[in-house]
Design a protein around this motif. Structure first.
Motif, short mmCIF file in Angstrom:
data_model
loop_
_atom_site.label_atom_id
_atom_site.label_comp_id
_atom_site.label_asym_id
_atom_site.label_seq_id
_atom_site.Cartn_x
_atom_site.Cartn_y
_atom_site.Cartn_z
N HIS A 230 0.70 -1.53 0.13
CA HIS A 230 0.12 -0.19 -0.17
C HIS A 230 0.80 1.35 0.21
CE1 HIS A 230 -3.78 -2.45 0.87
NE2 HIS A 230 -2.83 -3.11 1.84
N ARG A 231 0.79 2.73 -1.39
CA ARG A 231 1.13 3.87 -1.05
C ARG A 231 0.44 4.43 -1.14
NH1 ARG A 231 5.78 5.69 -2.53
NH2 ARG A 231 6.54 3.88 -1.82
N LEU A 232 0.35 5.51 -0.36
CA LEU A 232 -0.31 6.99 -0.42
C LEU A 232 0.79 8.53 -1.13
CD1 LEU A 232 -1.84 7.42 2.87
CD2 LEU A 232 -3.07 5.55 1.27
N SER A 233 -0.47 8.74 -2.15
CA SER A 233 0.35 10.09 -3.04
C SER A 233 -0.60 11.29 -2.79
CB SER A 233 0.69 10.07 -3.87
OG SER A 233 1.30 8.37 -3.94
N ALA A 234 0.65 12.17 -2.21
CA ALA A 234 -0.54 13.89 -2.86
C ALA A 234 -0.05 14.08 -3.55
CB ALA A 234 -0.52 14.87 -1.80
N THR A 235 -0.65 14.58 -4.66
CA THR A 235 0.24 15.86 -5.89
C THR A 235 -0.77 17.53 -5.79
OG1 THR A 235 0.83 13.71 -7.43
CG2 THR A 235 0.81 16.64 -8.42
N ILE A 236 0.33 18.73 -5.77
CA ILE A 236 -0.17 19.61 -5.79
C ILE A 236 0.00 20.38 -7.03
CG2 ILE A 236 0.94 21.31 -3.90
CD1 ILE A 236 -1.43 22.93 -3.29
N GLY A 237 -0.82 21.01 -7.86
CA GLY A 237 0.01 21.77 -8.89
C GLY A 237 -0.88 23.30 -9.63
N ALA A 238 -0.35 24.21 -9.78
CA ALA A 238 -0.90 25.19 -10.84
C ALA A 238 -0.83 24.96 -12.01
CB ALA A 238 -0.23 26.28 -9.88
N ASN A 239 -1.96 25.60 -12.97
CA ASN A 239 -2.07 25.82 -14.00
C ASN A 239 -2.05 27.31 -15.03
OD1 ASN A 239 -1.76 22.94 -14.59
ND2 ASN A 239 -3.63 22.91 -13.57
N TRP A 240 -0.87 27.34 -15.86
CA TRP A 240 -0.92 28.84 -16.22
C TRP A 240 -1.83 28.30 -17.42
CZ3 TRP A 240 0.96 30.98 -20.06
CH2 TRP A 240 1.16 32.42 -20.25
N ALA A 241 -2.32 29.49 -18.29
CA ALA A 241 -2.55 29.41 -20.07
C ALA A 241 -2.45 30.69 -20.03
CB ALA A 241 -4.04 28.66 -19.35
N ASN A 242 -2.02 30.49 -21.65
CA ASN A 242 -2.08 31.63 -22.35
C ASN A 242 -3.61 31.97 -23.03
OD1 ASN A 242 -3.13 29.86 -24.83
ND2 ASN A 242 -0.74 30.73 -26.12
N SER A 243 -3.83 33.16 -23.69
CA SER A 243 -5.25 33.99 -23.76
C SER A 243 -6.55 32.92 -24.55
CB SER A 243 -5.17 35.13 -24.55
OG SER A 243 -4.41 35.04 -25.47
N ALA A 244 -4.98 32.43 -25.80
CA ALA A 244 -6.04 30.95 -27.12
C ALA A 244 -6.47 30.22 -26.11
CB ALA A 244 -5.25 30.91 -27.80
#
Length: 262
Positions: free
Chosen positions: A167-181
């Motif tokens: 058994h393994r526990l994992s956690a990920t945090i991320g931020a997403n940036w996008a252009n105007s298109a």
């Protein structure tokens, strides 16, 4: 060859509906048991009907994963790519990822906005692991949206811990940036769309689209079978959150996936 053909057929089945993950998370080559490693399975998901929807749907997708010790990989989660690094703890390379379609027929709240087709996104990734349990993640993807000129950049981190050998526990945090298109394709309303949908015209600018937290539990049932269950919650931000057809700024996705490793 038969296994590879099966994986390619499954890839075609997934392409029309699913999308790859923001980050590439492949097994380091020194942990791979074979020169060529394959697994097949299926996933069930409870997720929003579109980004910003307050309605949900239940769906299922086939899963496939192939990873070679030379650095190549091909999977429903990571896409098609190559890790050039031979340095322990460092991964960098190129990949082809997938941005899922947004079909107007999926929700009455999308009527008049038209479809945004599935898009192939060439891009790059860079990951660095301080230890097997702590990693920094990043990716760049280009080619999404109505005119296939949407750009996305994702930055994040991952922590995982083994409870025992199974058994393994994992956690990920991320931020997403996008252009105007990208923002215009998925959150904007053109004058033509405004007339057809009734929403006010809206032109979002480039910026942060969301911050996402993902947690999962992985269970190695035996040497071949495994089960992964997880959930993610996003917080739409900036101009994306102000879109007139965003009705839930904090969407939640829950999933469970079983796979068989050959």
């Amino acid at each position: 060859m038969k296994r590879l053909l099966g994986i390619l057929l499954l890839a075609g089945a997934v392409t029309a509906q699913a999308q790859t993950a923001d980050f590439v998370q492949i097994v380091p080559e020194y942990y791979l048991p074979k020169d060529v490693n394959f697994s097949l399975g299926a996933a069930a998901l409870y997720l929003p009907k579109y980004k910003g929807s307050d309605e949900h749907r239940v769906t299922a997708y086939p899963l496939f994963d192939g990873q070679w010790k030379n650095g190549a990989f091909f999977s429903a989660v990571n896409g098609l790519g190559y890790n050039f690094s031979k340095i322990q703890g460092l991964q960098y390379g190129l990949r082809m990822s997938l941005e899922a379609a947004r079909d107007e027929s999926r929700s009455t709240k999308l009527h008049g906005l038209g479809d945004v087709n599935t898009a192939l996104e060439p891009g790059a990734f860079l990951n660095y692991s301080f230890t097997p349990n702590y990693s920094l993640l990043s990716s760049l993807r280009y080619g999404s949206g109505i005119d296939h000129n949407g750009l996305q950049i994702s930055l994040g981190g991952r922590i995982s811990t083994a409870l025992n050998s199974q058994h393994r526990l994992s956690a990920t945090i991320g931020a997403n940036w996008a252009n105007s298109a990208y923002q215009q394709s998925y959150f904007g309303v053109t004058p033509q769309q405004s007339l057809a949908s009734g929403y006010a015209q809206y032109t979002p600018t480039a910026g942060l689209t969301d911050i996402r937290l993902h947690a999962s539990w992985h269970w190695n049932i035996d040497t071949n079978w495994s089960l992964t269950t997880g959930a993610s919650i996003s917080r739409l931000s900036g101009d994306a959150a102000k879109s007139p057809f965003v009705f839930d700024r904090t969407p939640v996705t829950v999933y469970s996936a079983a796979s068989y490793r050959f």
